[in-house]
Design an enzyme around this catalytic site. Sequence first.
Site, short mmCIF file in Angstrom:
data_model
loop_
_atom_site.label_atom_id
_atom_site.label_comp_id
_atom_site.label_asym_id
_atom_site.label_seq_id
_atom_site.Cartn_x
_atom_site.Cartn_y
_atom_site.Cartn_z
N GLY A 211 0.80 -1.22 0.00
CA GLY A 211 0.00 0.00 0.00
C GLY A 211 0.83 1.26 0.00
O GLY A 211 1.60 1.47 0.91
N SER A 212 0.68 2.14 -1.00
CA SER A 212 1.62 3.24 -1.09
C SER A 212 1.25 4.24 -2.18
O SER A 212 0.17 4.19 -2.76
CB SER A 212 3.01 2.68 -1.36
#
Length: 222
Positions: free
Chosen positions: A189-190
């Site tokens: 997640g980013s």
Amino acid sequence: MGKGIHPSGYSNILVSSIIIILLSTGIVLIPIYLFIKIIAILSAIILILWVVLFFRKPKKIVESPIDDIIYSPAFGEVVVIEKIFEDKYFNEERIQLSIFMSMSSIHLNFMPCNGKLLKKEHQRGHNYHARKAKASMLNEMSTLIIQSNTGKQLLMRQIAGAMARRVITFINENEYAKAGDTIGVIRFGSRVDLLLPIDTELYVNLGDKVKGGWTQLGKLKY
């Protein structure tokens, strides 16, 4: 699934699989209802597949990148397009283009243009949600200053999100790479920011879905 799994994911997949299998096995051995055991087994399979999907390679990347074209450095959604004043590296106005990588996105990062990495800096920080503006300043990140073959310089940030716990950059300073080469990964997640020259001609809009190493984001002016 793309063309296999990137080597950077092997250890994560192995460790995650062992932990998930041990936990699900523990639940199965407990004297509880059969349907709960079945749910535990199915959940374990889904979680392992989910981890594997994070590190899958893309089905295609650009084979003959053009020097003045900026290609997407990540898979995801364009969530920011705005003019900002960058005062740390360039001391001038820039176009910020940010791509949010969801939990289902490929989390490899790609060289956005043909060129050379001039500078690489890693910053430890918080894990605010990657969609928040303060994530670009306060989260853990790796900042890359890239000089394209056109002579223009751009900044790329690999930013950890709420679920991400590690930013990895494969490319080193003074190394040359072509657009679409895999140069890093952000685990779980980013977001990726690009700070482009103010006169860059953009080809995308807010909300557009982009593919790393494939979608053309814009064109640099000589």
